[in-house]
Design a protein around this motif. Structure first.
Motif, PDB file in Angstrom:
ATOM      1  N   LYS A  94      10.189  15.504 -49.705  1.00 45.86           N
ATOM      2  CA  LYS A  94      10.730  16.730 -49.108  1.00 45.86           C
ATOM      3  C   LYS A  94      10.995  17.777 -50.175  1.00 45.86           C
ATOM      4  O   LYS A  94      11.361  17.464 -51.301  1.00 45.86           O
ATOM      5  CB  LYS A  94      12.056  16.443 -48.381  1.00 45.86           C
ATOM      6  CG  LYS A  94      11.911  15.608 -47.145  1.00 45.86           C
ATOM      7  CD  LYS A  94      11.236  16.364 -46.025  1.00 45.86           C
ATOM      8  CE  LYS A  94      11.158  15.489 -44.786  1.00 45.86           C
ATOM      9  NZ  LYS A  94      10.571  16.175 -43.659  1.00 45.86           N
ATOM     10  N   LYS A  95      10.854  19.021 -49.802  1.00 46.57           N
ATOM     11  CA  LYS A  95      11.205  20.135 -50.682  1.00 46.57           C
ATOM     12  C   LYS A  95      12.716  20.337 -50.555  1.00 46.57           C
ATOM     13  O   LYS A  95      13.245  20.426 -49.448  1.00 46.57           O
ATOM     14  CB  LYS A  95      10.432  21.379 -50.288  1.00 46.57           C
ATOM     15  CG  LYS A  95       8.948  21.204 -50.538  1.00 46.57           C
ATOM     16  CD  LYS A  95       8.159  22.395 -50.071  1.00 46.57           C
ATOM     17  CE  LYS A  95       6.754  22.060 -50.079  1.00 46.57           C
ATOM     18  NZ  LYS A  95       5.743  22.373 -50.673  1.00 46.57           N
ATOM     19  N   ASN A 103       8.851  29.269 -53.562  1.00 41.51           N
ATOM     20  CA  ASN A 103       8.426  28.024 -54.181  1.00 41.51           C
ATOM     21  C   ASN A 103       8.215  26.900 -53.168  1.00 41.51           C
ATOM     22  O   ASN A 103       7.503  25.934 -53.466  1.00 41.51           O
ATOM     23  CB  ASN A 103       9.444  27.579 -55.227  1.00 41.51           C
ATOM     24  CG  ASN A 103       9.489  28.517 -56.407  1.00 41.51           C
ATOM     25  OD1 ASN A 103       8.534  29.220 -56.697  1.00 41.51           O
ATOM     26  ND2 ASN A 103      10.617  28.542 -57.084  1.00 41.51           N
ATOM     27  N   ALA A 104       8.834  27.005 -52.006  1.00 41.13           N
ATOM     28  CA  ALA A 104       8.694  25.971 -50.980  1.00 41.13           C
ATOM     29  C   ALA A 104       7.505  26.212 -50.066  1.00 41.13           C
ATOM     30  O   ALA A 104       7.055  25.307 -49.375  1.00 41.13           O
ATOM     31  CB  ALA A 104       9.973  25.891 -50.141  1.00 41.13           C
ATOM     32  N   ALA A 105       7.015  27.445 -50.062  1.00 41.71           N
ATOM     33  CA  ALA A 105       5.908  27.806 -49.155  1.00 41.71           C
ATOM     34  C   ALA A 105       4.606  27.152 -49.550  1.00 41.71           C
ATOM     35  O   ALA A 105       4.355  26.814 -50.657  1.00 41.71           O
ATOM     36  CB  ALA A 105       5.742  29.314 -49.116  1.00 41.71           C
ATOM     37  N   LYS A 164      10.536  24.838 -41.006  1.00 41.26           N
ATOM     38  CA  LYS A 164      11.918  24.605 -40.608  1.00 41.26           C
ATOM     39  C   LYS A 164      12.747  24.168 -41.818  1.00 41.26           C
ATOM     40  O   LYS A 164      12.339  23.300 -42.578  1.00 41.26           O
ATOM     41  CB  LYS A 164      11.951  23.522 -39.527  1.00 41.26           C
ATOM     42  CG  LYS A 164      13.241  23.444 -38.783  1.00 41.26           C
ATOM     43  CD  LYS A 164      13.092  22.602 -37.548  1.00 41.26           C
ATOM     44  CE  LYS A 164      14.420  22.590 -36.802  1.00 41.26           C
ATOM     45  NZ  LYS A 164      14.381  21.737 -35.638  1.00 41.26           N
ATOM     46  N   ALA A 165      13.925  24.776 -41.972  1.00 38.74           N
ATOM     47  CA  ALA A 165      14.826  24.471 -43.086  1.00 38.74           C
ATOM     48  C   ALA A 165      16.178  24.006 -42.566  1.00 38.74           C
ATOM     49  O   ALA A 165      16.619  24.412 -41.488  1.00 38.74           O
ATOM     50  CB  ALA A 165      15.013  25.695 -43.978  1.00 38.74           C
ATOM     51  N   LEU A 166      16.814  23.176 -43.361  1.00 40.05           N
ATOM     52  CA  LEU A 166      18.168  22.707 -43.089  1.00 40.05           C
ATOM     53  C   LEU A 166      19.039  23.047 -44.286  1.00 40.05           C
ATOM     54  O   LEU A 166      18.671  22.747 -45.421  1.00 40.05           O
ATOM     55  CB  LEU A 166      18.173  21.188 -42.866  1.00 40.05           C
ATOM     56  CG  LEU A 166      19.543  20.515 -42.750  1.00 40.05           C
ATOM     57  CD1 LEU A 166      20.299  21.021 -41.524  1.00 40.05           C
ATOM     58  CD2 LEU A 166      19.384  19.001 -42.708  1.00 40.05           C
ATOM     59  N   TYR A 184      12.303  18.459 -41.052  1.00 43.79           N
ATOM     60  CA  TYR A 184      12.520  19.665 -41.847  1.00 43.79           C
ATOM     61  C   TYR A 184      11.512  19.737 -42.997  1.00 43.79           C
ATOM     62  O   TYR A 184      11.174  18.730 -43.606  1.00 43.79           O
ATOM     63  CB  TYR A 184      13.945  19.704 -42.416  1.00 43.79           C
ATOM     64  CG  TYR A 184      14.992  19.876 -41.345  1.00 43.79           C
ATOM     65  CD1 TYR A 184      15.245  21.133 -40.807  1.00 43.79           C
ATOM     66  CD2 TYR A 184      15.693  18.792 -40.849  1.00 43.79           C
ATOM     67  CE1 TYR A 184      16.193  21.297 -39.801  1.00 43.79           C
ATOM     68  CE2 TYR A 184      16.645  18.942 -39.848  1.00 43.79           C
ATOM     69  CZ  TYR A 184      16.886  20.200 -39.330  1.00 43.79           C
ATOM     70  OH  TYR A 184      17.824  20.372 -38.331  1.00 43.79           O
ATOM     71  N   ASP A 185      11.076  20.957 -43.284  1.00 40.50           N
ATOM     72  CA  ASP A 185      10.161  21.197 -44.399  1.00 40.50           C
ATOM     73  C   ASP A 185      10.918  21.453 -45.695  1.00 40.50           C
ATOM     74  O   ASP A 185      10.387  21.239 -46.778  1.00 40.50           O
ATOM     75  CB  ASP A 185       9.278  22.417 -44.090  1.00 40.50           C
ATOM     76  CG  ASP A 185       8.501  22.226 -42.810  1.00 40.50           C
ATOM     77  OD1 ASP A 185       7.629  21.342 -42.789  1.00 40.50           O
ATOM     78  OD2 ASP A 185       8.796  22.935 -41.823  1.00 40.50           O
ATOM     79  N   LEU A 186      12.134  21.942 -45.573  1.00 42.46           N
ATOM     80  CA  LEU A 186      12.973  22.287 -46.716  1.00 42.46           C
ATOM     81  C   LEU A 186      14.405  21.885 -46.401  1.00 42.46           C
ATOM     82  O   LEU A 186      14.891  22.133 -45.298  1.00 42.46           O
ATOM     83  CB  LEU A 186      12.914  23.798 -46.983  1.00 42.46           C
ATOM     84  CG  LEU A 186      13.890  24.390 -47.997  1.00 42.46           C
ATOM     85  CD1 LEU A 186      13.576  23.885 -49.407  1.00 42.46           C
ATOM     86  CD2 LEU A 186      13.834  25.922 -47.953  1.00 42.46           C
TER      87      LEU A 186
END
Length: 147
Positions: free
Chosen positions: A86-87, A145-147, A3-5, A50-52
């Motif tokens: 956090k990323k 790069n965030a994966a 999940k990204a914001l 959130y992951d990113l």
């Protein structure tokens, strides 16, 4: 599903357009994405769940670095956003004729780093009107790069 914001501050609409390109690209890569105008969010707990987190702000001012006006109060409260670990990625629009071209991007990137965030990609600095291809390529790099 990751999940990204995407949180953006935009006065002329350029940064908002880039936020849209970034969100659609991340969704196309399989992420669930929330896009929020900074004027409607609070910093406290923002990154929770959130992951990113991707921040976008335009830059104003020739003598001093000025973040987009709605982004400034949020920036001052950013330490409450729970960004440690956090990323994070940062983009912005500006005008290269100014002394501090996209200085808001540098200020945000520096602050999130101080707060313990993992900046996953070189920041995206757009001179003038955004080009979709540039934003899409950057967002793909952020995703990789965030994966």
């Amino acid at each position: 599903m990751a999940k990204a914001l995407v949180v953006f501050g935009s006065t002329t609409g350029n940064t908002e357009s880039v936020a849209g390109y970034v969100a659609k690209t991340l969704e196309g890569e399989g992420m669930s994405v929330d896009v929020k105008n900074v004027s409607g969010v609070q910093a406290a707990g923002l990154a929770d769940g959130y992951d990113l987190v991707v921040f976008g702000s335009s830059t104003w001012g020739d003598d001093d670095i000025e973040l987009q006006e709605d982004f400034q109060p949020f920036f001052e409260e950013l330490d409450k956003a729970n960004l440690s670990g956090k990323k994070v990625a940062v983009f912005g629009c500006g005008d290269s004729s100014y002394t501090h071209f996209c200085g808001a991007v540098d200020a945000i990137e520096e602050k999130v780093g101080q707060l313990g965030a993992d900046v996953v990609a070189a920041s995206l600095k757009i001179d003038g009107s955004p080009e979709k291809d540039e934003a899409v390529a950057w967002a793909r790099d952020v995703f990789k790069n965030a994966a």
